[in-house]
Design a protein around this motif. Structure first.
Motif, short mmCIF file in Angstrom:
data_model
loop_
_atom_site.label_atom_id
_atom_site.label_comp_id
_atom_site.label_asym_id
_atom_site.label_seq_id
_atom_site.Cartn_x
_atom_site.Cartn_y
_atom_site.Cartn_z
N ASP A 225 24.44 65.66 40.99
CA ASP A 225 23.07 66.07 41.24
C ASP A 225 22.32 66.16 39.92
OD1 ASP A 225 20.70 67.35 41.88
OD2 ASP A 225 21.63 69.01 42.95
N PRO A 226 21.35 65.27 39.67
CA PRO A 226 20.63 65.29 38.40
C PRO A 226 19.69 66.48 38.23
CG PRO A 226 19.65 63.67 39.86
CD PRO A 226 20.90 64.16 40.54
N ASP B 176 13.85 57.22 41.45
CA ASP B 176 13.54 58.46 42.16
C ASP B 176 14.13 59.66 41.43
OD1 ASP B 176 12.20 57.03 44.08
OD2 ASP B 176 13.74 57.25 45.64
N ASP B 177 15.32 59.49 40.87
CA ASP B 177 15.93 60.57 40.11
C ASP B 177 15.09 60.91 38.88
OD1 ASP B 177 18.20 60.94 41.77
OD2 ASP B 177 19.18 59.23 40.83
N ARG C 179 21.78 56.10 38.03
CA ARG C 179 20.79 56.80 38.84
C ARG C 179 19.58 55.91 39.12
NH1 ARG C 179 23.89 60.79 40.59
NH2 ARG C 179 21.98 61.34 41.71
#
Length: 282
Positions: free
Chosen positions: A222-223, A16-17, A13
């Motif tokens: 999707d984190p 930004d995540d 990831r």
């Protein structure tokens, strides 16, 4: 709202995540060692990867106020490759590290004899080191895989209450719950579980021993799925306390069995191995 994502692959990831996860309420996570998407050809490539889980990723996470922990293991997919199996002999030197809160991901991919051997060996390592185990149930033929996994746990020296069975769904949840193990659910955009199905399972089976994760990795994932489950729970009538139990207290209770959880995020160091993360200064 506070969220502990108990299974997410931050190596895959972006920063930004991390920033979006913090804004959504994520304050702690566990990153399990896993398959990186293509075959590794040497144990030494695992060792560099393990070192990054113990050093680089906690450094990155700390920049965003998130406590990072990891689990270490030879994953089931690569347990079938004889070039990789010497990793099993090296695991004890990693399992004593402070940030390692479980042995994992272990379990089954194709349910081969080699996977049987690796699973049994790593359940024994977990017992020897006083650690819980994070077990990956297979993506294919899930109920047969779950049953084979539970048989392996029962034959091991590790008590079921020290085992988290992950990637469960509607076909496996009842037998997993009956085993006495903890129950893990990975919430994905297209595959595995989604937030609405997760709410249905929580209504039927309750919130005890249930952990919800995003398992976000290099594929479509999707984190922020943990937060979306929390919001779906509230919309379905669950209380704030129910959400806190599933999204925080349960993962703390399970991984706390290691005695190594550090949920207060220390101020990040200026450098890690010469890297400040900055590009060209402030």
């Amino acid at each position: 709202m506070r969220i502990f994502d108990p299974h997410i692959h931050m190596t895959s990831r972006t920063t930004d995540d991390y920033q979006a996860m913090y804004a959504a309420g994520v304050r702690a996570l566990v990153e399990p060692a896993f398959w990186l998407g293509q075959p590794r050809t040497s144990p030494h490539s695992f060792f560099d990867y393990f070192d990054s889980l113990l050093g680089w990723e906690p450094f990155r996470a700390a920049q965003y106020g998130i406590a990072h922990h990891c689990t270490i293991a030879l994953n089931p997919k690569e347990a079938n490759d004889p070039r990789c199996t010497p990793v099993l002999d090296a695991l004890p030197r990693y399992l004593v590290k402070d940030n390692v809160v479980a042995v994992g991901e272990i379990g089954y991919d194709s349910m081969t004899p080699a996977e049987d051997t690796a699973l049994a060996a790593q359940l024994q390592l977990a017992a020897d080191h006083g650690l819980p185990a994070l077990v990956h149930t297979p993506h294919r033929d899930k109920l047969a895989g779950l049953r084979r996994t539970v048989d392996a746990v029962r034959a091991s020296a590790l008590a079921p209450e020290h085992v988290l069975l992950d990637h469960l769904n509607e076909t496996t949840v009842k037998e997993a719950a009956d085993s006495g193990c903890w129950l893990g659910f990975s919430i994905y955009p297209d595959t595995k579980m989604d937030e609405d199905r997760m709410v249905t399972i929580l209504k039927a089976h309750g919130t005890e021993r249930v952990l919800v994760n995003s398992a976000a990795d290099w594929g479509r994932s999707d984190p922020l799925k943990t937060r979306k489950v929390a919001d779906a729970m509230l919309a379905a009538g669950f209380t704030d306390d129910d959400v806190d139990q599933v999204l925080w207290r349960n993962p703390v209770a399970f991984y706390g069995r290691s005695g190594r959880l550090q949920l207060d995020v220390p101020a990040p160091e200026a450098l890690h191995e010469g890297n400040s993360i900055l590009r060209g200064g402030e």
